[in-house]
Design an enzyme around this catalytic site. Structure first.
Site, PDB file in Angstrom:
ATOM      1  N   ASP A   2       0.797  -1.228   0.000  1.00  0.00           N
ATOM      2  CA  ASP A   2       0.000   0.000   0.000  1.00  0.00           C
ATOM      3  C   ASP A   2       0.828   1.276   0.000  1.00  0.00           C
ATOM      4  O   ASP A   2       0.467   2.265   0.634  1.00  0.00           O
ATOM      5  CB  ASP A   2      -0.917  -0.015   1.234  1.00  0.00           C
ATOM      6  CG  ASP A   2      -0.156  -0.365   2.509  1.00  0.00           C
ATOM      7  OD1 ASP A   2       1.078  -0.212   2.527  1.00  0.00           O
ATOM      8  OD2 ASP A   2      -0.800  -0.799   3.485  1.00  0.00           O
TER       9      ASP A   2
ATOM     10  N   GLU B 245      -1.202  -8.957  -1.100  1.00  0.00           N
ATOM     11  CA  GLU B 245      -1.730  -8.369   0.140  1.00  0.00           C
ATOM     12  C   GLU B 245      -2.880  -7.402  -0.173  1.00  0.00           C
ATOM     13  O   GLU B 245      -2.934  -6.260   0.295  1.00  0.00           O
ATOM     14  CB  GLU B 245      -0.641  -7.668   0.963  1.00  0.00           C
ATOM     15  CG  GLU B 245      -0.998  -7.492   2.424  1.00  0.00           C
ATOM     16  CD  GLU B 245       0.088  -6.770   3.236  1.00  0.00           C
ATOM     17  OE1 GLU B 245       0.341  -5.591   2.968  1.00  0.00           O
ATOM     18  OE2 GLU B 245       0.671  -7.404   4.121  1.00  0.00           O
TER      19      GLU B 245
ATOM     20  N   GLU C  29      -1.584   5.206   3.219  1.00  0.00           N
ATOM     21  CA  GLU C  29      -1.681   3.799   2.799  1.00  0.00           C
ATOM     22  C   GLU C  29      -3.110   3.332   2.521  1.00  0.00           C
ATOM     23  O   GLU C  29      -3.349   2.557   1.593  1.00  0.00           O
ATOM     24  CB  GLU C  29      -1.036   2.882   3.855  1.00  0.00           C
ATOM     25  CG  GLU C  29       0.486   2.968   3.934  1.00  0.00           C
ATOM     26  CD  GLU C  29       0.987   4.055   4.868  1.00  0.00           C
ATOM     27  OE1 GLU C  29       0.156   4.888   5.329  1.00  0.00           O
ATOM     28  OE2 GLU C  29       2.198   4.095   5.136  1.00  0.00           O
TER      29      GLU C  29
ATOM     30  N   HIS D  45       6.937   4.535  13.676  1.00  0.00           N
ATOM     31  CA  HIS D  45       7.290   5.625  12.752  1.00  0.00           C
ATOM     32  C   HIS D  45       6.142   6.061  11.863  1.00  0.00           C
ATOM     33  O   HIS D  45       6.344   6.837  10.931  1.00  0.00           O
ATOM     34  CB  HIS D  45       8.482   5.219  11.881  1.00  0.00           C
ATOM     35  CG  HIS D  45       8.189   4.068  10.962  1.00  0.00           C
ATOM     36  ND1 HIS D  45       8.555   2.784  11.260  1.00  0.00           N
ATOM     37  CD2 HIS D  45       7.550   4.007   9.781  1.00  0.00           C
ATOM     38  CE1 HIS D  45       8.162   1.980  10.284  1.00  0.00           C
ATOM     39  NE2 HIS D  45       7.542   2.698   9.367  1.00  0.00           N
TER      40      HIS D  45
ATOM     41  N   ARG E 261       3.361   7.873   9.912  1.00  0.00           N
ATOM     42  CA  ARG E 261       3.164   9.291   9.643  1.00  0.00           C
ATOM     43  C   ARG E 261       2.103   9.913  10.556  1.00  0.00           C
ATOM     44  O   ARG E 261       2.274  11.010  11.070  1.00  0.00           O
ATOM     45  CB  ARG E 261       2.734   9.420   8.173  1.00  0.00           C
ATOM     46  CG  ARG E 261       2.824  10.763   7.555  1.00  0.00           C
ATOM     47  CD  ARG E 261       2.474  10.648   6.078  1.00  0.00           C
ATOM     48  NE  ARG E 261       3.605  10.249   5.261  1.00  0.00           N
ATOM     49  CZ  ARG E 261       4.395  11.080   4.584  1.00  0.00           C
ATOM     50  NH1 ARG E 261       4.175  12.368   4.616  1.00  0.00           N
ATOM     51  NH2 ARG E 261       5.386  10.628   3.855  1.00  0.00           N
TER      52      ARG E 261
ATOM     53  N   HIS F  95      13.627   4.512  12.936  1.00  0.00           N
ATOM     54  CA  HIS F  95      13.552   4.865  11.518  1.00  0.00           C
ATOM     55  C   HIS F  95      14.463   6.063  11.243  1.00  0.00           C
ATOM     56  O   HIS F  95      14.697   6.878  12.125  1.00  0.00           O
ATOM     57  CB  HIS F  95      12.092   5.260  11.234  1.00  0.00           C
ATOM     58  CG  HIS F  95      11.660   5.030   9.825  1.00  0.00           C
ATOM     59  ND1 HIS F  95      11.681   6.023   8.884  1.00  0.00           N
ATOM     60  CD2 HIS F  95      11.183   3.928   9.198  1.00  0.00           C
ATOM     61  CE1 HIS F  95      11.230   5.540   7.740  1.00  0.00           C
ATOM     62  NE2 HIS F  95      10.925   4.267   7.900  1.00  0.00           N
TER      63      HIS F  95
HETATM   64  N1  UDP Z   1      12.044  -4.426  10.095  1.00  0.00           N
HETATM   65  C1  UDP Z   1      13.412  -4.557   9.980  1.00  0.00           C
HETATM   66  N2  UDP Z   1      14.224  -3.772  10.766  1.00  0.00           N
HETATM   67  C2  UDP Z   1      13.730  -2.879  11.669  1.00  0.00           C
HETATM   68  C3  UDP Z   1      12.325  -2.746  11.792  1.00  0.00           C
HETATM   69  C4  UDP Z   1      11.508  -3.536  10.981  1.00  0.00           C
HETATM   70  O1  UDP Z   1      13.907  -5.355   9.188  1.00  0.00           O
HETATM   71  O2  UDP Z   1      14.537  -2.207  12.338  1.00  0.00           O
HETATM   72  C5  UDP Z   1      11.181  -5.245   9.210  1.00  0.00           C
HETATM   73  C6  UDP Z   1      10.087  -6.029   9.891  1.00  0.00           C
HETATM   74  O3  UDP Z   1      10.529  -7.320  10.236  1.00  0.00           O
HETATM   75  C7  UDP Z   1       8.989  -6.071   8.843  1.00  0.00           C
HETATM   76  C8  UDP Z   1       9.203  -4.805   8.044  1.00  0.00           C
HETATM   77  O4  UDP Z   1      10.505  -4.349   8.349  1.00  0.00           O
HETATM   78  O5  UDP Z   1       9.150  -7.166   7.963  1.00  0.00           O
HETATM   79  C9  UDP Z   1       8.168  -3.767   8.436  1.00  0.00           C
HETATM   80  O6  UDP Z   1       8.493  -2.581   7.874  1.00  0.00           O
HETATM   81  P1  UDP Z   1       7.798  -1.190   8.254  1.00  0.00           P
HETATM   82  O7  UDP Z   1       7.439  -1.199   9.696  1.00  0.00           O
HETATM   83  O8  UDP Z   1       8.698  -0.151   7.721  1.00  0.00           O
HETATM   84  O9  UDP Z   1       6.528  -1.179   7.328  1.00  0.00           O
HETATM   85  P2  UDP Z   1       5.028  -1.615   7.480  1.00  0.00           P
HETATM   86  O10 UDP Z   1       5.013  -3.079   7.753  1.00  0.00           O
HETATM   87  O11 UDP Z   1       4.416  -0.790   8.556  1.00  0.00           O
HETATM   88  O12 UDP Z   1       4.434  -1.319   6.136  1.00  0.00           O
END
Ligand code: UDP
Length: 367
Positions: A92, A114, A128, A206, A208, A239
């Site tokens: 997304d 997804e 998103e 993190h 937004r 982040h």
């Molecule tokens: N992740 C990582 N290192 C970190 C934090 C998260 O590799 O320091 C991985 C986590 O295992 C997951 C993905 O990043 O697979 C999630 O990413 P993010 O939180 O940026 O995005 P969202 O899932 O919210 O779209």
């Protein structure tokens, strides 16, 4: 053509790419928009994915409109040159929405991995929720991870070519959990955290819509927990976004059991999840990963597009109010029955076979 913009897209498309590579009739072309640069690159390297095209579109401080416009134009150009039979996107992000639109304009079918996640609140998560709704309209094939996601699509009148596959995040995680058994993870990456001696709370935040007071309230709540429980350490891989850092750094500064570290590569992050006592997050993917590893997860958001773990009891939605975060965390630190209840649940997000199902459906669709 598999299009990658950010870290979570890499995690969740990587296992699909592996299956595409082993197909006798399909050939994946890898295109990066690199909406997030470094965090994407380390993921691709772990999964041995080499880009065929790298649009390298990350610019400091660029607006969502600028990013969307450049993905649209650059993808238009790339698709015109390469003419793939299908474009595959995941999730997304602005990359997903704009790449899908570029493909639609050239009448190239889009497969959406997804598909069907919804909060039904257009500004939360932002942007998103709107990106995935628009992608749902543009896509031809919809790979929905759960029954609920299928139902969300049906409610919007999308019922053709909808496949319930499970979430590919589980495929990636199970594969990684197996492969890291033989690897020694550098403990220095975790600051002063000691998983053997302390109960470690792993935090990611993190989003937004939490920027500003939301994130600093989260940080204050963590400090209250660390002050009260001397056997607890807090590990927060933060982040790179400076807005997020500004809100957190002053609250963590000087505390001997609170550690802010650089974003972890996927392997050390999975290791940290496996060895933590509890996970607090506003991330999407982490909500799916923690229950898979039998770790309770408290979701620091006001809503979630992933209600399945709330319903099964493996996750709890605690909002972003300091007092609520502290209370929910304290409960799990002090009440072992509550803790056990959360980890006895089955993972509702998949069985590790999602990528295989997705590739089978693509093969059928393309004949
Ligand atoms: N992740 C990582 N290192 C970190 C934090 C998260 O590799 O320091 C991985 C986590 O295992 C997951 C993905 O990043 O697979 C999630 O990413 P993010 O939180 O940026 O995005 P969202 O899932 O919210 O779209």
């Amino acid at each position: 053509m598999c299009v990658f913009g950010t870290r979570p897209e890499a995690v969740k498309l990587a296992p699909v790419v592996q299956f595409l590579k082993s197909s006798s009739v399909l050939r994946p072309i890898i295109a990066l928009t690199a909406q997030h640069r470094e965090m994407l690159d380390q993921m691709l390297s772990w999964f041995s994915i080499k880009p065929d095209y790298d649009l390298n579109l990350m610019r400091p401080g660029q607006s969502l409109a600028q990013l969307t416009a450049s993905v649209l134009l650059e993808m238009d150009n790339l698709l015109a040159r390469t003419q793939p039979n299908m474009v595959l996107v995941q999730g997304d992000t602005a990359t997903v929405m704009a790449a899908s639109l570029a493909a639609f304009y050239q009448k190239i079918p889009v497969g959406h991995v997804e598909a069907g996640l919804r909060t039904h609140d257009r500004y939360n998560p932002f942007p998103e929720e709107m990106a995935r709704r628009q992608t749902g309209r543009l896509a031809t094939l919809h790979f929905a991870p759960t029954k609920r996601a299928v139902e969300n699509l049906q409610r919007e009148g999308i019922s053709e070519n909808v496949f319930m596959t499970g979430n590919t995040v589980i495929d990636a995680l199970l594969d990684t959990a197996e492969r890291i058994k033989g690897i020694s993870v550098d403990k220095k990456l975790f600051g002063g955290v000691n998983f053997e001696r302390h109960r470690v709370i792993l935090v990611t935040a993190h989003r937004r819509e939490n920027w500003g007071t939301g994130i600093s309230d989260i940080a204050q709540a963590l400090r209250r927990i660390a002050d009260e429980f001397t056997d607890v350490q807090i590990l927060y891989p933060i982040h790179r976004n400076p807005i997020v850092r500004e809100s957190v750094e002053p609250v963590f500064a000087g505390h001997e059991r609170m550690f802010l570290v650089e974003p972890l590569d996927y392997v050390p992050f999975v290791y940290a999840m496996q060895h933590s006592y509890l996970v607090l997050t506003d991330s999407g993917g982490v909500q799916e990963e923690a229950p898979t590893l039998k770790k309770p997860v408290l979701v620091m958001r006001t809503n979630t597009e992933r209600p399945e773990a709330l319903e099964s009891g493996a996750a709890r939605l605690v909002g972003i109010e300091q007092d609520n975060i502290v209370a929910a965390t304290k409960l799990l630190l002090t009440n072992s029955d509550e803790y056990k209840k959360m980890i006895s649940q089955d993972n509702p997000y998949g069985d590790g076979q999602a990528s295989r199902r997705i590739v089978q459906e693509i093969e059928k669709f393309l004949g």
